[in-house]
Motif scaffolding. Structure first.
Motif, PDB file in Angstrom:
ATOM      1  N   TYR A 192      10.920-116.692  89.472  1.00 37.72           N
ATOM      2  CA  TYR A 192      11.646-117.946  89.688  1.00 37.72           C
ATOM      3  C   TYR A 192      12.948-118.052  88.903  1.00 37.72           C
ATOM      4  CZ  TYR A 192       9.360-119.270  85.267  1.00 37.72           C
ATOM      5  OH  TYR A 192       8.924-119.308  83.972  1.00 37.72           O
ATOM      6  N   ALA A 193      13.117-117.261  87.859  1.00 39.24           N
ATOM      7  CA  ALA A 193      14.250-117.439  86.953  1.00 39.24           C
ATOM      8  C   ALA A 193      15.536-116.817  87.484  1.00 39.24           C
ATOM      9  CB  ALA A 193      13.928-116.841  85.588  1.00 39.24           C
ATOM     10  N   MET A 194      16.637-117.412  87.034  1.00 39.57           N
ATOM     11  CA  MET A 194      17.967-116.860  87.264  1.00 39.57           C
ATOM     12  C   MET A 194      18.444-116.317  85.905  1.00 39.57           C
ATOM     13  SD  MET A 194      21.313-118.940  88.638  1.00 39.57           S
ATOM     14  CE  MET A 194      22.923-118.174  88.835  1.00 39.57           C
ATOM     15  N   TYR A 195      18.886-115.067  85.883  1.00 38.10           N
ATOM     16  CA  TYR A 195      19.275-114.430  84.623  1.00 38.10           C
ATOM     17  C   TYR A 195      20.800-114.294  84.548  1.00 38.10           C
ATOM     18  CZ  TYR A 195      14.329-113.251  84.154  1.00 38.10           C
ATOM     19  OH  TYR A 195      12.961-113.316  84.039  1.00 38.10           O
ATOM     20  N   GLY A 241       9.162-117.991  92.975  1.00 38.27           N
ATOM     21  CA  GLY A 241       7.902-118.417  92.396  1.00 38.27           C
ATOM     22  C   GLY A 241       7.934-119.831  91.854  1.00 38.27           C
ATOM     23  N   TYR A 242       6.753-120.340  91.547  1.00 35.99           N
ATOM     24  CA  TYR A 242       6.617-121.675  90.943  1.00 35.99           C
ATOM     25  C   TYR A 242       6.949-121.579  89.456  1.00 35.99           C
ATOM     26  CZ  TYR A 242       4.363-123.085  95.269  1.00 35.99           C
ATOM     27  OH  TYR A 242       4.103-123.359  96.589  1.00 35.99           O
ATOM     28  N   SER A 243       7.780-122.503  88.995  1.00 37.44           N
ATOM     29  CA  SER A 243       8.283-122.445  87.625  1.00 37.44           C
ATOM     30  C   SER A 243       7.531-123.359  86.673  1.00 37.44           C
ATOM     31  CB  SER A 243       9.773-122.818  87.599  1.00 37.44           C
ATOM     32  OG  SER A 243       9.969-124.128  88.107  1.00 37.44           O
ATOM     33  N   ILE A 244       6.570-124.099  87.157  1.00 40.58           N
ATOM     34  CA  ILE A 244       5.812-125.015  86.307  1.00 40.58           C
ATOM     35  C   ILE A 244       4.322-124.789  86.525  1.00 40.58           C
ATOM     36  CG2 ILE A 244       7.566-126.825  86.136  1.00 40.58           C
ATOM     37  CD1 ILE A 244       6.213-128.261  88.449  1.00 40.58           C
ATOM     38  N   ASP A 245       3.548-125.211  85.554  1.00 42.36           N
ATOM     39  CA  ASP A 245       2.096-125.075  85.608  1.00 42.36           C
ATOM     40  C   ASP A 245       1.512-126.433  85.240  1.00 42.36           C
ATOM     41  OD1 ASP A 245      -0.459-124.118  85.718  1.00 42.36           O
ATOM     42  OD2 ASP A 245      -0.159-122.486  84.283  1.00 42.36           O
ATOM     43  N   PHE A 246       0.979-127.148  86.210  1.00 43.60           N
ATOM     44  CA  PHE A 246       0.471-128.481  85.906  1.00 43.60           C
ATOM     45  C   PHE A 246      -0.663-128.849  86.857  1.00 43.60           C
ATOM     46  CE2 PHE A 246       1.633-131.519  89.248  1.00 43.60           C
ATOM     47  CZ  PHE A 246       2.472-130.749  90.030  1.00 43.60           C
ATOM     48  N   GLY A 247      -1.365-129.934  86.528  1.00 43.63           N
ATOM     49  CA  GLY A 247      -2.421-130.457  87.383  1.00 43.63           C
ATOM     50  C   GLY A 247      -2.394-131.977  87.400  1.00 43.63           C
ATOM     51  N   LYS A 248      -2.673-132.545  88.551  1.00 50.04           N
ATOM     52  CA  LYS A 248      -2.765-133.994  88.714  1.00 50.04           C
ATOM     53  C   LYS A 248      -4.080-134.314  89.431  1.00 50.04           C
ATOM     54  CE  LYS A 248       1.308-135.363  87.118  1.00 50.04           C
ATOM     55  NZ  LYS A 248       1.505-136.360  86.047  1.00 50.04           N
ATOM     56  N   SER A 249      -4.707-135.399  89.019  1.00 52.60           N
ATOM     57  CA  SER A 249      -5.998-135.757  89.614  1.00 52.60           C
ATOM     58  C   SER A 249      -6.044-137.244  89.929  1.00 52.60           C
ATOM     59  CB  SER A 249      -7.150-135.390  88.674  1.00 52.60           C
ATOM     60  OG  SER A 249      -7.071-136.144  87.478  1.00 52.60           O
ATOM     61  N   ARG A 250      -7.028-137.620  90.728  1.00 55.11           N
ATOM     62  CA  ARG A 250      -7.280-139.030  91.017  1.00 55.11           C
ATOM     63  C   ARG A 250      -8.704-139.169  91.508  1.00 55.11           C
ATOM     64  NH1 ARG A 250      -3.746-139.968  96.512  1.00 55.11           N
ATOM     65  NH2 ARG A 250      -5.080-138.818  97.961  1.00 55.11           N
ATOM     66  N   ASN A 251      -9.151-140.414  91.617  1.00 52.96           N
ATOM     67  CA  ASN A 251     -10.468-140.675  92.184  1.00 52.96           C
ATOM     68  C   ASN A 251     -10.400-141.914  93.050  1.00 52.96           C
ATOM     69  OD1 ASN A 251     -11.214-143.072  90.396  1.00 52.96           O
ATOM     70  ND2 ASN A 251     -10.863-141.478  88.864  1.00 52.96           N
ATOM     71  N   ASN A 252     -11.379-142.026  93.927  1.00 56.73           N
ATOM     72  CA  ASN A 252     -11.452-143.235  94.745  1.00 56.73           C
ATOM     73  C   ASN A 252     -12.902-143.600  95.009  1.00 56.73           C
ATOM     74  OD1 ASN A 252     -12.032-141.451  97.109  1.00 56.73           O
ATOM     75  ND2 ASN A 252     -11.595-143.313  98.265  1.00 56.73           N
ATOM     76  N   PHE A 253     -13.104-144.875  95.226  1.00 49.49           N
ATOM     77  CA  PHE A 253     -14.431-145.425  95.532  1.00 49.49           C
ATOM     78  C   PHE A 253     -14.378-146.060  96.908  1.00 49.49           C
ATOM     79  CE2 PHE A 253     -17.020-149.266  95.840  1.00 49.49           C
ATOM     80  CZ  PHE A 253     -18.293-148.741  95.649  1.00 49.49           C
ATOM     81  N   GLN A 307       9.333-127.750  94.070  1.00 50.28           N
ATOM     82  CA  GLN A 307       9.664-126.332  94.089  1.00 50.28           C
ATOM     83  C   GLN A 307      11.120-126.135  94.446  1.00 50.28           C
ATOM     84  OE1 GLN A 307       8.122-123.895  97.208  1.00 50.28           O
ATOM     85  NE2 GLN A 307       8.199-122.013  96.027  1.00 50.28           N
ATOM     86  N   GLN A 308      11.709-125.121  93.887  1.00 50.80           N
ATOM     87  CA  GLN A 308      13.047-124.694  94.275  1.00 50.80           C
ATOM     88  C   GLN A 308      12.900-123.432  95.106  1.00 50.80           C
ATOM     89  OE1 GLN A 308      16.759-122.907  91.833  1.00 50.80           O
ATOM     90  NE2 GLN A 308      16.297-125.052  91.345  1.00 50.80           N
ATOM     91  N   VAL A 349      20.855-120.798 101.406  1.00 48.84           N
ATOM     92  CA  VAL A 349      21.108-121.944 100.539  1.00 48.84           C
ATOM     93  C   VAL A 349      19.917-122.138  99.604  1.00 48.84           C
ATOM     94  CG1 VAL A 349      22.601-123.131 102.188  1.00 48.84           C
ATOM     95  CG2 VAL A 349      20.145-123.561 102.238  1.00 48.84           C
ATOM     96  N   THR A 350      20.186-122.725  98.440  1.00 46.69           N
ATOM     97  CA  THR A 350      19.142-123.016  97.463  1.00 46.69           C
ATOM     98  C   THR A 350      18.795-124.492  97.547  1.00 46.69           C
ATOM     99  OG1 THR A 350      19.930-121.281  95.986  1.00 46.69           O
ATOM    100  CG2 THR A 350      18.505-122.961  95.025  1.00 46.69           C
TER     101      THR A 350
END
Length: 823
Positions: free
Chosen positions: A432-435, A472-484, A552-553, A563-564
């Motif tokens: 993902y990086a530009m050098y 490639g993906y440049s970040i590593d994260f997680g998001k969650s939720r719940n519902n009833f 994502q980029q 194009v980017t």
């Protein structure tokens, strides 16, 4: 009128009698015959079906349209090895597109019902909510901006039947069921082994004047083996049913002839894929009135798909590494797991089902035959680009009881708690990086004179970073939720001829709030053969975690130019800077009305429908960097365009489903004719923009983006089936007409795909009750989508090929053989 229809169909049957005798019969694909055979062989009239929690309700007396498709019967006489494509050519209101050059969507076919989004149809497995794919459809695909279900994670060999509820059902089943519900029922056979061997191949021939070329005259070679074992467990009616399946499919490349056209993409066509499956279905009585059940599923799919071609002089190419340019390969890996368990028992005459349904989908990308141009000749040519995953766990119960009120009252209620987690998996840095020229990662603080330039460029151009084809993906994260959720679902037989159904469902999501939806349905039998049915309901769909947080980029070709693009998450500073509002739920109002008629020989169903959806979530158009505030431009110097998820549109869809079937004994055999059609008309009624976007409405949702949304289904789709069976011989003839589709190219010109008819023909012979063979052809007359030959040189098609993926497919003719055996 009915008498006239019956008489007309009888005349048609008699006129084709002598032709059909020469074909010696068919294994049926018709809706009505599938239903009749399933009723006869599986006694489905004794079990509850999708759309009703009344165990005494049958497919022939429901107040809403439901199709029962016998998968074993259909698959034996067709060349389809995946459930999506099988339904695509069997159910008129179901549409699924094979994709090419669409990143992850090359491995997951976006599927829709009644032309709505892929995420507006709910998928169930044995009546329990199935987990979605972690993929979100982006550029190049139908249903862009939508998540959805990957039905192809369920092997055909494990499926007994598919029930398609063609009606809004959010009040009964919850989020996503705006267009309807598809319920996949697993095999429950408790003895013996059944195996299938399938082999098929495309026999390539250009549709005309050698416009299209391929690597080989024979390609797309497909091999499929499935084995299904049923066994009894214990002596109280327990069983285990287990399926293994392996599918291997080779490339089917369809390029523009380089002697005639200068196409920007050299490798358009079907991807190479390998699938491995294991599915189990277990039921075990523990004591009188107490039953345990478990369903296990595992699938792994590896797909290799070609991205857009990088020419020798492309900014993203290093000629010393690839002197003639290169075609990046997106090597995707999808690992899918499902594990459902539950107990069924009685409490004071209530039938209770307590369950837990778990699912996980992991999707990763390995980019091969590529390069990071900012690293020059030192760049690797293969990168781990990361990926994404989605976990879903649903715990719930439902209870059902019959009451002696009037002719019968059925009351069901239940509750569910669902947890979801979406993860982005970070790729390796070089993906993902530009050098800069010193080999350091470029940041917003890196002086521009250190950026890697394209030699000899005037004006000065810079090398793009990341792996070409798919950064490639440049970040590593997680998001969650719940519902009833909690629901009540009632059915009352007021008289022997009239029934009504009322349902309501409350849901609360911890990330956006609550919703309450209801449904009313009724059926009245005017005569024993003729009945009216109809329903009205409200519905909703919660924005998916991917739609809320995906970022994502990536690089894309537009009119042949690289194009980017930054796809910014809904909660990002980029989104707020342009006035993109926070995502909220989609809401809908559904109405349907129709009739059923059955004389034994003639079966007819006609259902009209109306669906109004507010605040549909789609991808916006591309905002240029110049459209951003100055301070935001300064923080994002490497991007050319920005795109967002937004509740951008309101739509209105109206249509009609028609199914006619007539059967007649001819000689010693039986002929069945079925006509099944769908008319679907969608209209974008409103563009939802903020004050800050005033004057930019054409960018927010361009005519091109609108065309993609409206092209999710052809306006009409008609299936004609002629089936004849005589002793051990059978023949099946199927013709499907796809209406025209209009897309818009990057230069604003219309791309018209004319109506096309595909023809499938198969012959079968039953050597004995345990062995039969089918030989046939898909797309017998080698029909292709309309060639966009005048636009190939500029890369004006979305796919970069000689045509874009449309519903009829683009691989041409296939021949196949299928051997089914039992012991």
């Amino acid at each position: 009128m009915i008498i006239l229809i019956e008489s007309s169909l009888k005349i048609i049957i008699m006129r084709i009698k002598y032709i059909s005798i020469f074909f010696l019969g068919a294994t049926t694909l018709s809706y009505a015959q599938q239903v009749k055979d399933t009723l006869k062989e599986s006694k489905i009239d004794e079990v509850a079906i999708t759309g009703s929690r009344n165990k005494k309700r049958t497919v022939v007396n429901t107040p809403v349209p439901i199709d029962i498709i016998d998968i074993k019967q259909v698959s034996q006489s067709t060349g389809q090895v995946e459930i999506n494509q099988l339904l695509q050519f069997s159910a008129p209101s179901f549409n699924s597109n094979k994709q090419s050059g669409s990143d992850g969507a090359d491995a997951v076919d976006p599927a829709t019902l009644r032309g709505l989004g892929p995420d507006q149809t709910l998928l169930l497995l044995n009546g329990k909510r199935y987990h979605q794919s972690s993929l979100i459809n982006l550029f190049g695909t139908k249903g862009r901006g939508n998540t959805g279900y990957d039905m192809n994670t369920i092997p055909i060999g494990a499926i007994k039947r598919v029930e398609v509820l063609r009606d809004g059902a959010s009040a009964q089943y919850g989020s996503d069921a705006i267009a309807g519900v598809i319920n996949v029922i697993l095999n429950d056979r408790n003895n013996g082994f059944e195996g299938n061997l399938f082999t098929g191949m495309n026999l390539f021939k250009s549709p005309g004047n050698n416009d299209v070329v391929s690597d080989h005259k024979v390609d797309g070679t497909t091999f499929d083996f499935s084995g299904n074992l049923g066994t009894k467990i214990g002596s109280k009616g327990g069983f285990g049913n287990f399926t293994v399946e392996f599918i291997n499919k080779d490339y089917a490349i369809r390029n523009a002839n380089p002697d005639l056209y200068t196409a920007p993409r050299q490798r358009f066509g079907d991807a190479k894929a390998q699938n491995i499956y294991f599915f189990g279905n277990i039921e075990l009585p523990l004591s009188d009135g107490l039953k345990f059940y478990s369903r296990q599923g595992f699938s792994h799919r590896n797909t290799k798909a070609y991205a857009w071609t990088r020419t020798p002089d492309a900014d993203g190419n290093i000629p010393e590494v690839y002197p003639t340019g290169f075609n990046p390969i997106e090597d995707t890996s999808i690992t899918d797991f499902t594990f459902d368990n539950g107990l069924k028992f009685k409490v004071a005459d209530w039938d209770v089902d307590v369950y837990n349904a778990f699912g996980n989908n992991r999707f990763t990308y390995q980019i091969d035959n590529t390069i990071n141009a900012t690293l020059g000749i030192k760049s690797p040519t293969s990168f781990n680009a990361g990926g994404h995953s989605l976990l879903q766990n649903t715990t719930g119960f439902n209870a059902v009881k019959q009451f002696k009120v009037l002719e019968g009252l059925n009351v069901a209620f239940g509750s569910e708690f669902r947890y979801e987690k979406f993860n982005i998996i970070k790729g390796e840095e070089a993906s993902y990086a530009m050098y800069d020229i010193n080999g350091n990662v470029v940041t917003k603080d890196t002086p521009q004179n250190l950026w890697v330039t394209v030699p000899g460029s005037d004006p000065l151009r810079y090398r793009p970073g990341g792996s070409q084809g798919f950064p490639g993906y440049s970040i590593d994260f997680g998001k969650s939720r719940n519902n009833f959720a909690a629901y009540v679902d009632t059915e009352l037989d007021v008289t022997k001829n009239w029934m009504i159904s009322i349902a309501g469902r409350f849901e609360n999501y911890n990330d956006f709030g609550s919703t309450l939806n209801g449904k009313f349905a009724t059926r009245y039998a005017i005569t024993p053969q003729f009945a009216f049915r109809g329903s009205v309901s409200t519905g909703f769909r919660a924005p998916s975690l991917a739609q809320k947080y995906y970022s994502q980029q990536f690089t894309n070709f537009q009119g042949g130019q690289l194009v980017t693009i930054q796809l910014a998450s809904n909660d990002s500073k980029l989104a707020s800077s342009l006035g993109i509002p926070q995502l909220k739920q989609e809401t809908s109002v559904n109405g349907s009305a129709g009739f059923t008629f059955n004389t034994g020989k003639l079966t007819a169903t006609v259902d009209g429908y109306y669906i109004r959806v507010k605040d549909r979530i789609v991808l916006t158009g591309y905002f240029a960097q110049a459209d951003l505030p100055a301070e935001v431009q300064a923080e994002n110097p490497f991007i050319d365009q920005v795109q967002f998820f937004s509740n951008a549109i309101d739509t209105k869809t109206k249509g009609v489903d028609l199914i006619l079937s007539y059967s007649e004994n001819i000689g010693s055999g039986k002929l069945t004719a079925t006509l099944a059609g769908n008319y679907n008309d969608m209209e974008i009624t409103k563009i939802n923009t903020s004050e800050q976007l005033a004057g930019k409405e054409d960018i927010y949702l361009s005519e091109r983006e609108k065309a993609f949304i409206l092209a999710s289904a052809p306006k009409t789709k008609v299936n004609l089936n002629l089936n004849y069976k005589l002793s051990k011989f059978n023949v099946n003839l199927q013709m499907v007409r796809f209406d025209k589709v209009t897309l818009i190219g990057y230069d604003g010109t219309e791309q018209l795909y004319n109506p096309k008819v595909t023809t499938d023909l198969s012959f079968g012979y039953e050597f004995c009750k345990n062995l039969n063979l089918t030989l046939g052809s898909k797309n017998l007359f080698n029909r292709y989508p309309t060639l966009q030959t005048t636009q190939v040189s500029s890369g004006n098609t979305e796919s970069g090929g000689i045509f874009d993926p449309v519903q009829m497919g683009f691989a041409g003719r296939q021949v196949f053989a299928r051997l089914n055996f039992k012991f």
